[in-house]
Motif scaffolding. Structure first.
Motif, PDB file in Angstrom:
ATOM      1  N   TYR A   1      -0.813 -12.474   0.520  1.00  0.00           N
ATOM      2  CA  TYR A   1      -0.896 -11.229  -0.228  1.00  0.00           C
ATOM      3  C   TYR A   1      -2.191 -10.500   0.106  1.00  0.00           C
ATOM      4  N   ALA A   2      -2.143  -9.203  -0.094  1.00  0.00           N
ATOM      5  CA  ALA A   2      -3.338  -8.379  -0.208  1.00  0.00           C
ATOM      6  C   ALA A   2      -3.515  -8.076  -1.683  1.00  0.00           C
TER       7      ALA A   2
ATOM      8  N   SER B   1     -11.094  -8.116  -4.169  1.00  0.00           N
ATOM      9  CA  SER B   1     -10.383  -7.343  -3.158  1.00  0.00           C
ATOM     10  C   SER B   1     -10.361  -8.163  -1.878  1.00  0.00           C
ATOM     11  N   GLY B   2      -9.177  -8.357  -1.334  1.00  0.00           N
ATOM     12  CA  GLY B   2      -9.100  -9.116  -0.095  1.00  0.00           C
ATOM     13  C   GLY B   2      -7.710  -9.660   0.155  1.00  0.00           C
ATOM     14  N   LEU B   3      -7.666 -10.771   0.854  1.00  0.00           N
ATOM     15  CA  LEU B   3      -6.424 -11.412   1.242  1.00  0.00           C
ATOM     16  C   LEU B   3      -6.334 -12.766   0.558  1.00  0.00           C
ATOM     17  N   GLU B   4      -5.144 -13.114   0.105  1.00  0.00           N
ATOM     18  CA  GLU B   4      -4.898 -14.402  -0.524  1.00  0.00           C
ATOM     19  C   GLU B   4      -3.703 -15.077   0.133  1.00  0.00           C
ATOM     20  N   PHE B   5      -3.854 -16.366   0.337  1.00  0.00           N
ATOM     21  CA  PHE B   5      -2.764 -17.176   0.897  1.00  0.00           C
ATOM     22  C   PHE B   5      -2.442 -18.271  -0.099  1.00  0.00           C
TER      23      PHE B   5
ATOM     24  N   LEU C   1       2.830  -8.669   4.714  1.00  0.00           N
ATOM     25  CA  LEU C   1       3.952  -8.208   5.532  1.00  0.00           C
ATOM     26  C   LEU C   1       5.031  -7.704   4.598  1.00  0.00           C
ATOM     27  N   PRO C   2       5.302  -6.403   4.609  1.00  0.00           N
ATOM     28  CA  PRO C   2       6.327  -5.873   3.706  1.00  0.00           C
ATOM     29  C   PRO C   2       7.690  -6.500   4.008  1.00  0.00           C
ATOM     30  N   LYS C   3       8.464  -6.664   2.970  1.00  0.00           N
ATOM     31  CA  LYS C   3       9.788  -7.251   3.144  1.00  0.00           C
ATOM     32  C   LYS C   3      10.694  -6.273   3.860  1.00  0.00           C
ATOM     33  N   GLY C   4      11.565  -6.815   4.698  1.00  0.00           N
ATOM     34  CA  GLY C   4      12.509  -5.991   5.440  1.00  0.00           C
ATOM     35  C   GLY C   4      13.687  -6.807   5.879  1.00  0.00           C
TER      36      GLY C   4
END
Length: 1759
Positions: A936-937, A888-892, A954-957
């Motif tokens: 990503y999360a 669980s966490g953040l991935e780049f 960051l959600p796409k928009g």
């Protein structure tokens, strides 16, 4: 009234009793008050027989600062039962655990239960845990034997909330408290509410200030922390805050409520707002108290240690998707097959992911499983290669053992082993098991037999020891023993190769325990090491570099002693200097080094150390602040002596920078260590070091060392030892006391490479290998078959697929959270290089049996090639929880890929000089290169692999609408626009100053950005596009981290351009030689439909003109030329030369002085430098110092001098030129450099000196031309070389279309070489008649002083134009070169580039130390002048349209020719190539010259001294002191005249005498008189030439080291070859650039003065038969010695000249001599004392008389 005494006593007793009673009451009241005010005991307790029920919740969240970003986390809720079973033992039962994961926008989204993972966690909490708890502190923790470490750590997190340290006497205090994070600084604040029986305790921990921190690092052994750096520089910061609410009961305090919050911030770029965060929260609430105790567990509980977090000894999960292990070897088989399939299909991204999965699986399988898989795939080459790469990257004990077995069993070839061993040693996890395997590598027979593998293994073992010993404070000696044994064995057997290997391996280990072993190889500490080669000494010094990180004080002491040891070789001392500065010495040591350099006799060491200090002084690295400050002080002390040394001396080149904002930087250094025996560096070391936060890393270091390499390259088969000269020099050496020839040096070339500070490989190439290589290159009996075999191998073609996968890095930083789960910061990268090639080569005619390489020049070669190289790199960075159960966490993710396809057919006709290449156009879109990144999360669960959540942070928009645009008022906008207009330089025309706002968008304030830039290549049927996409979170916070968070993509794509007529193929044909013209005509005729027009042109020249469209080009040019000619003819009377223009305003003296006084430039203040410039200026000054200008009405006279200013002398920038009666240097004395003007060497009016004054710059607008007449005259005058010369090269690039005329471009190259000039023209045009676009390039060398160039393009080459000119001449009486660039019209892209250039130019110039002045010049012209003010300095002036940049006395790396005629001669030279002349002059200046003129002697090193030679005594001027003993040159003064000298040259078997007799120069060779008017070359040796030159004779023998020797009876000069550097001796010196050691006697002793030095080289003769009556004798004196004031007898260290026995001195000269003293009663005589000169000390220096002339009337000689 009388008083009764008894009454008085009774009253006194009563008073005393009452006071005593009152005091006791008061004391009792005070005691009661103090007891009542004392703080109650706050130590929490749990009562026996009761069970306390708590509700517990632990939460961990990962995310970035800013709203609207996805976060990930986990939450654990459970119930706790705590019961006390003894005084200190307690039981903890975890009930109803529930694990939930969070994935979404906090706090809007809800948690998602994870049922299967909850079951897994609940299983390990089925039994109770026991822990010790006394006075608020947790002791040992006991858990079930099979309980996973994760569960035990969660219990630690729970118990950590109960850890409280209470000080009864204080409410606010600080201490180091133990906890789950380790022992860290903790601050307590206690609020006691005794009225309500409650208390509140708050504590906070600084997790960056810990004595013993719980942390685990992997892959970071090579990253060095800085212990002295401030804590604020940390990029990872953490803190913990806890609050306790307590309630008093009858016998203690009970915790009713507790919360804890932990925050970690990770800022990769050290930005306060650009940080990723982890937040952990805990809550503990008392629910109920029961009387039923917890049942004691029946199973035996194991002691799991204290509250400190325990890291799992199990396999750490890589930051890749979790793999559910069911059948490891089966999964490995499937993964490997899928991996090979993906690679063959070209799916590099999937192949990279599968490769990392293989690495993870190999860490799980056993050795037997690995061997089983190997047997399955060893015979399949694609699978075998991937298999070995993954095994090396796994780094487990079993994979390491497997690799050792296969090498031992010879299952791997030597190249596979050479690739696998460095990778395996680098990635293996160092522990006791892997170190045992590594030690077995050292004794493996297969490795011992292969020298290359042996080197790799020893170096790798040293690196493993370094990684293993990086953490513990003590390193076991048994680990270093194999390296120490190798060093001892190599020393005992005198094996230099093993010594170097042992020292390098010890250096990799970097342990202080090896210092004693290293010192045995250093002569300073071990006399036995004196006999070792100097390269072993240097390796021993370098082995201390890494040890300095652990024991800097000891290494500093050792390296300082080595540095101060003058007996060591200079390169060894320079290595010690490098090591010494690695220890970061303090100011006292740096000052001591500087003081020693002031008297150091080795200028090589002094120059290197001084240069190193300067490099450190300019550094801005925080870790080196103190060292930089110390070096700044030291260089001020050393600069007067060492600042002007040339690059003949050792230097340190430094470049780098550091950002204090982002706390990151890098430096690049090159260590150039010159040897006295070579003209060029013998040791070159270059390194790159990176700095990040508090750490430093040596990224890469490469070194190259050469020794006597020039001798090997020069070596010829000349038997020097068989010649008479060799024997003569041997006998002559015996007459000089202590003389020794230089020891032989074995030629050697060595190199090493270090990655991350670890030496991974090195190679030593000795003389044998060098000779074999040179023989193969220069010619041997077997080289032709070798070439034929190589050609045959090429003919067989190349076909195959090659793939090189590698794990680039795996870095981990793991710290505990208060919840008990690990927080991991990891970085993992994999690279993949792939190449698919199919190349077929055919030769016709085929090679014959009697092959000769010349046959290749007559063959045709057909090549068919299909190559597809590809590179892919994938990096994963993670922050979060990474366990074997869940993630669980953040991935780049960041990716880089490069891919291209090269498919072509080529035909090479060597005889016809023709090359033809055909290839297919792009039929599909090809991505050439791309860079992508995504953030990503993630939430992954081993038990529920299908439930993986991976969402963009960051959600796409869509792109934001107008509401997100920044508001700007019209007033602000207009002000900004006006500011832009004021600051745009005039290099950009006003018509092009408006930028295109539509082309660029401001990314701040927007979520997304997308842009595609395409360039259509219609002729080739394709388009090249650059695509940029960005979807980041910078709109939330403008930081680099937020800019990376999201999706970024940049790629270069080649797209097909579909037109009506598709392209079948693209063809490139190049034709050189006489057929170039016909090739263009053939191409044009094949595509032309109007065949009847071809007959109109009967010659090739006319055809080419029509085909190329050159007629149109020169038709327009002729019109322009005639128009300009008419304009210039009108002002011809006013323009006196091509470099100045008319002026209307005279230059007065007042305006000149005001201009000079207002100059803001900085002038040099170094008197020595100015003197050097003045002396040089005298050599280059103009012979004509004044000029007389004609009087005119516009002239005015100055007050101080009769200066005449003509109105016709104003240049185009408004500056005026004056000439006066005063001397030119006096005119320029008060003018700044930017006011001088350049005068070309070929200017006709040589009497006029030109000065430029910028007092009137306003008239610059009157200049209507952007280039001067010199450029326009040469470049605009039409002259087509094709009218008189055929083209020498033609090239055609065309696209063949289906049923259409070909399209493309054609190039023609013309050249015209003249005796005094050279000109080339290049024309590029479209082969399509309708397209008028052309490119015309013209470059010419007008004469030896001027070169011009022009580039035009556009329609008929008329749209755009750039011209340049290079000229030599004078600048303020100094030889100079001017480079001028004009741009009448350039595209808008060039103007945008110029705008960008102008923005940064002033700052860059300031950083480089240049001065600036706002001075308007021609708007489209730039001029740079470089003036040679001395052989080692130059002035630079750069004039731009709006600014002038200048600097004075810039040091040059090499001395430039100082002859005025070299650059400024106005006579036309038959050789127009001034660049080759300049290079030749520079080389000649570098060669050594020694001269004798009357009594002035100038040595090879440039040291000049006066010496009056005794008559009739031969002196050794120069001789070869190398073991070859090739030549000897002696000279004596003739007795009949003090101005006449005679020389004797011994060369090979020749004895050459040159002398003066009867006023004429005579020549004798081997005693035979030889005429001097005919060149003499001996028949037996053609390498010597004696000829007449000027007034004397010259001798040349380059093969023997004498480039030239000149003698005219009064003057003598000798020049030796480069390769004789450091190999000569005599009065001319050693040619080693060591000027401080110039007066070196034959014994090596340094003379006190020039006279004693020169007299030591007198050749002794027989006193009776010889003409020289001077003999050497030791001098004895008896006088008190300074240090003990006792009478002693002192003997001279060197003999002194005295007349022979029986002769008396008629002339003497005082000289200084050193003496060695012994007690007066000593029986030793001078001869015995002098037998050991090197062991004696110099006790005093005294002046004695040396005889220089003798009278021998009483000399008795037997007949």
């Amino acid at each position: 009234m009388p008083v009764n005494n008894s009454s008085i006593k009774a009253a006194h007793f009563a008073l005393w009793h009452s006071v005593t009673f009152s005091m006791k009451g008061l004391i009792l009241a005070l005691v009661l008050a103090l007891v009542g005010a004392q703080k109650q005991d706050l130590e929490p307790v749990f009562h026996t027989g009761k069970t306390y029920l708590y509700g517990y919740e632990g939460l961990i969240l990962h995310g970035l600062q800013g709203k609207g970003l996805v976060m990930a986390g986990v939450k654990l809720t459970c119930k706790l039962q705590i019961s006390r079973v003894s005084r200190s033992d307690h039981l903890l039962q975890v009930q109803s655990p529930k694990l939930e994961k969070y994935h979404g926008f906090w706090p809007l989204d809800s948690f998602t239960p994870s049922s299967k993972l909850t079951e897994t966690i609940a299983a390990c909490f089925s039994q109770a845990f026991k822990f010790e708890y006394t006075e608020g502190r947790v002791g040992s923790i006991y858990a079930p034997e099979d309980c996973p470490v994760l569960c035990t750590n969660i219990v630690r997190g729970i118990l950590n909330m109960m850890q409280i340290t209470i000080k009864k006497s204080q409410n606010v205090y600080e201490l180091q408290e133990a906890g789950i994070e380790g022992i860290c600084q903790t601050r307590y604040v206690i609020q006691d509410d005794s009225k309500n029986n409650r208390a509140t305790v708050s504590k906070s921990k600084d997790l960056t200030d810990c004595q013993d921190r719980a942390v685990k690092n992997m892959g970071m052994a090579y990253i060095r922390p800085c212990p002295t750096c401030p804590l604020k520089v940390r990029n990872v910061k953490g803190t913990t805050m806890s609050t306790y609410k307590m309630k008093y009961d009858d016998s203690g305090v009970l915790i009713t409520f507790a919360t804890s919050e932990q925050v970690y911030q990770v800022s990769p770029f050290n930005e306060p707002e650009g940080a990723a965060g982890m937040e952990a929260r805990q809550a503990l609430v008392l629910v109920d108290i029961k009387s039923t105790p917890i049942n004691v567990p029946e199973a035996q509980l194991q002691n799991q240690g204290s509250l400190r977090y325990h890291f799992s000894e199990e396999l750490l999960q890589m930051p890749i998707p979790l793999i559910r292990i069911k059948n490891a070897d089966g999964q490995l088989t499937e993964t490997l097959r899928q991996l090979v399939k993906n690679n063959e299909e070209g799916d590099t991204k999937e192949a990279s992911a599968k490769f990392l999965q293989m690495v993870q699986l190999f860490r799980l399988v056993t050795l037997d499983q690995i061997n089983s898989l190997w047997e399955q795939f060893a015979s399949e080459p694609p699978h075998r290669h991937w298999f070995l790469s993954a095994v090396c990257a796994a780094g487990a004990t079993d994979t390491f053992q497997f690799l050792k077995q296969k090498i031992h069993d010879k299952k791997l070839n030597i190249w596979e082993a050479a690739v696998a061993l460095p990778l395996a040693f680098h990635f293996v996890t160092p522990n006791k098991q892997t170190l045992e395997v590594a030690s077995s590598f050292l004794t493996c027979p297969q490795i011992q037999k292969a020298p290359m593998l042996r080197i790799l293994v020893y170096l790798g073992y040293g690196s493993m020891v370094n990684k293993y010993c990086a953490q513990p404070s003590f390193c076991p000696n048994e680990l270093l023993q194999p390296l120490h044994d190798l060093a001892a064995e190599a020393a005992s057997r005198n094996r230099a190769e093993d010594m170097a290997l042992a020292l390098k391996a010890i250096g990799n280990a970097g342990e202080p325990a090896s210092i004693k072993r290293i010192l045995k190889f250093l002569p300073t500490f071990s006399p036995a090491a004196t006999a070792l080669p100097s390269r072993i000494h240097a390796d021993a010094v370098l082995a201390l570099r890494k040890i300095a990180r652990k024991d800097p004080a000891k290494v500093r002491e050792i390296s300082l002693q080595i540095f101060m040891d003058n007996t060591l070789a200079p390169n060894v001392r320079m290595m010690a200097c490098v090591v010494l500065f690695e220890t970061k010495p303090a100011l006292p040591i740096v000052a001591a080094m500087a003081t020693s350099l002031l008297t150091d006799t080795s200028l090589q060491v002094a120059s290197f150390t001084y240069s190193h200090m300067k490099a450190l002084a300019v550094g801005r690295i925080p870790q080196l602040y103190n060292l930089s400050a110390a070096c700044n002080i030291a260089i001020k002390l050393l600069s007067p002596r060492l600042d002007r040394l040339s690059y003949r001396y050792s230097k340190v080149i430094h470049a780098g920078g550091y950002s204090h904002v982002y706390k990151a930087g890098a430096i690049w250094r090159v260590y150039l260590m010159n040897s006295p025996n070579t003209m060029f560096p013998s040791d070159i070391i270059t390194k790159v070091r990176g700095y990040y936060a508090n750490t430093a890393t040596d990224i890469i270091e490469v070194a190259l060392r050469s020794q006597s390499l020039i001798n090997t390259i020069r070596q010829q088969n000349i038997p020097f030892a068989e010649y008479d000269t060799y024997k003569t020099l041997k006998e002559l050496g015996k007459t000089f006391l202590g003389w020794k020839e230089l020891p032989p040096e074995d030629p050697l070339v060595s190199a090493y490479i270090k990655i991350l500070g670890q030496e991974i490989a090195f190679v030593d190439v000795d003389n044998k290998v060098i000779q074999q290589t040179i023989m193969s290159l220069t010619g041997s009996s077997n080289w032709q078959p070798v070439v034929k075999k190589a050609v045959e191998e090429v003919q067989r073609g190349i076909s195959g697929r090659w793939t090189v996968p590698a794990m680039v890095a795996e870095l981990r930083h793991i710290v505990p959270t208060v919840v008990g789960m690990p927080l991991e910061l990891s970085l993992c990268g994999a690279a993949l290089a792939q190449a698919v090639a199919d190349v077929d080569i055919q030769l016709s005619p085929p090679l014959s049996d009697n092959f000769r390489p010349s046959q290749l020049l007559e063959t045709n070669m057909d090549i068919h090639a299909d190559m597809q190289p590809k590179v892919y790199f994938h990096m994963i960075a993670m922050m979060g929880i990474n366990t074997q159960y869940f993630q669980s966490g953040l991935e780049f993710h960041a990716e880089f890929s490069a891919n291209t396809t090269m498919k072509f057919d080529a035909r090479v006709n060597m005889k016809e000089k023709n090359l033809k290449i055909e290839t297919l156009p792009c039929h599909e879109e090809v991505e050439l290169a791309a860079v992508r990144s995504e953030a990503y999360a993630i939430s992954r669960n081993m038990e529920e692999a299908d439930s993986e959540k991976k969402t963009h942070i960051l959600p796409k928009g869509e792109i934001t609408n107008i509401s997100n645009q920044k508001f700007q008022s019209s007033e602000i906008s207009s002000r900004a626009e006006s500011w832009k207009q004021r600051n745009i330089p005039s290099v950009i025309p006003k018509g092009y100053q408006q930028g295109s706002e539509e082309e660029h968008h401001d990314s701040i304030g927007q979520r997304s950005y997308a842009r595609v830039f395409c360039r259509k290549l219609s002729s080739l049927g394709c388009s090249a596009c650059l695509s940029l996409k960005s979807h980041n979170s910078a709109f939330l916070r403008n930081t680099y981290l937020h800019k990376l968070v999201g999706e970024l993509e940049a790629k270069i794509v080649l797209k097909p351009d579909h037109t009506d007529a598709d392209i079948e193929k693209i063809q490139l044909e190049i034709q050189a030689g006489p057929k170039a013209a016909s090739k263009i005509i053939d191409v044009a005729s094949s595509g032309s439909k109007e065949e009847e027009e071809t007959s109109l042109y009967e010659n090739i020249k006319a055809k080419l003109k029509k085909i190329l469209g050159i007629e149109n080009v020169f038709k327009v040019a002729n019109k322009t030329w005639h128009h300009k000619k008419r304009i210039h003819s009108k002002v011809k009377t006013a323009v006196t030369d091509l470099w100045v223009e008319p002026s209307a305003n005279p230059l007065s003296s007042s305006s000149s002085s005001s201009t000079a006084s207002s100059a803001d430039g900085k002038e040099p203040e170094n008197k020595h430098e100015n003197e050097e410039i003045r002396q040089f200026g005298k050599k280059h000054g103009s012979s004509s110092r004044s000029s007389k200008g004609s009087s005119s009405s516009s002239s005015s006279a100055g007050s101080d001098s009769s200066t005449i200013c003509s109105s016709s002398r104003q240049d185009r920038s408004g500056d005026k030129h004056c000439s006066g009666d005063s001397e030119y240097p006096n005119q320029q004395a008060h003018l700044p450099i930017y006011q001088f003007w350049f005068k070309p060497a070929d200017e006709q009016d040589s009497q006029r000196e030109v000065l430029n004054s910028s007092s009137s710059s306003s008239s610059s607008s009157s200049s209507s031309s952007v280039s001067d007449e010199g450029i326009s005259t040469a470049m605009s005058q039409p002259k087509f070389l094709g009218d008189s010369k055929p083209p020498i090269l033609a090239a055609v690039l065309r696209a063949i279309r289906r049923n259409e005329q070909p399209t493309g471009f054609q190039l023609v190259l013309y050249a015209d070489r003249q005796p005094i000039g050279f000109r080339i023209q290049i024309f590029v045009s479209s082969i399509t008649e309708s397209n008028g676009w052309k490119l015309c390039a013209d470059a010419s060398v007008i004469n030896s002083h001027k070169a011009l160039g022009s580039l035009k393009w556009g329609t008929d080459c008329q749209d755009y134009h750039i011209a340049t000119q290079i000229a030599t001449g004078k600048f303020a009486s100094h030889p100079a070169m001017q480079m001028k660039l004009v741009w009448p019209k350039v595209p808008s892209s060039v103007r945008r580039t110029a705008r960008w250039f102008y923005r940064y130019l002033p700052g860059a110039a300031y950083m480089l130390g240049y001065s600036q002045r706002q001075q308007r010049g021609p708007s489209r012209q730039t001029t740079m002048v470089m003036a040679l003010t001395s052989p080692r300095t130059c002035d630079v002036v750069l004039r731009l349209p709006e600014i002038t940049i200048y600097n004075r006395a810039i040091r040059l790396p090499l001395p430039f020719p100082s002859s005025p005629g070299t650059l400024t001669s106005t006579l036309p030279s038959p050789d127009w190539d001034i660049f080759s002349q300049t290079a030749f002059s520079i080389i000649e200046n570098l060669k050594a010259h020694c001269s004798v003129s009357q009594n002035v002697i100038t040595t090879f090193n440039g040291v000049e001294f006066n010496y009056s030679m005794p008559a009739n005594c031969f002196h050794v001027l120069a001789q070869d002191c190398s073991p070859e003993l090739k030549f000897l040159v002696m000279m004596k003064r003739l007795e009949e005249s003090a101005d006449l000298i005679a020389i004797n040259v011994r060369l090979a078997s020749h004895k050459v005498d040159m002398y003066v007799s009867n006023g004429r120069i005579q020549l004798k060779i081997n005693g035979v008189q030889t005429p001097t008017d005919v060149p003499y070359t001996p028949s037996s040796d053609a390498s010597m030439l004696i000829s007449s030159e000027k007034e004397g004779l010259s001798l040349k023998a380059p093969e023997y080291g004498i480039d030239k020797l000149y003698y005219d009876g009064h003057r003598f000069e000798i020049q030796v070859a480069f390769w004789m550097a450091g190999k000569t001796c005599g009065i001319c010196g050693k040619y080693d650039a060591e000027k401080e050691r110039e007066y070196q006697m034959p014994s090596g002793y340094l003379a006190k003065d020039a006279v004693s030095f020169a007299q030591s080289w007198i050749v002794s003769e027989d006193a009776c038969t010889g003409a020289c009556k001077l003999q050497r004798r030791f001098v004895k004196v008896e006088k008190p010695v300074a240090f003990d004031k006792k009478v002693s007898k002192c003997f001279s260290m060197e003999p002194v000249l005295h007349c022979a026995e029986g002769c008396s001195a008629t002339r003497t000269v005082p000289i200084s001599v050193g003496f060695h003293c012994v007690p007066a009663d000593s029986t030793l005589n001078p001869e015995e004392e002098q037998m050991r000169l090197d062991q004696k000390s110099e006790d005093l220096v005294s002046t004695v008389d040396a005889h220089t002339a003798c009278s021998c009337e009483q000399q008795s000689c037997s007949a």
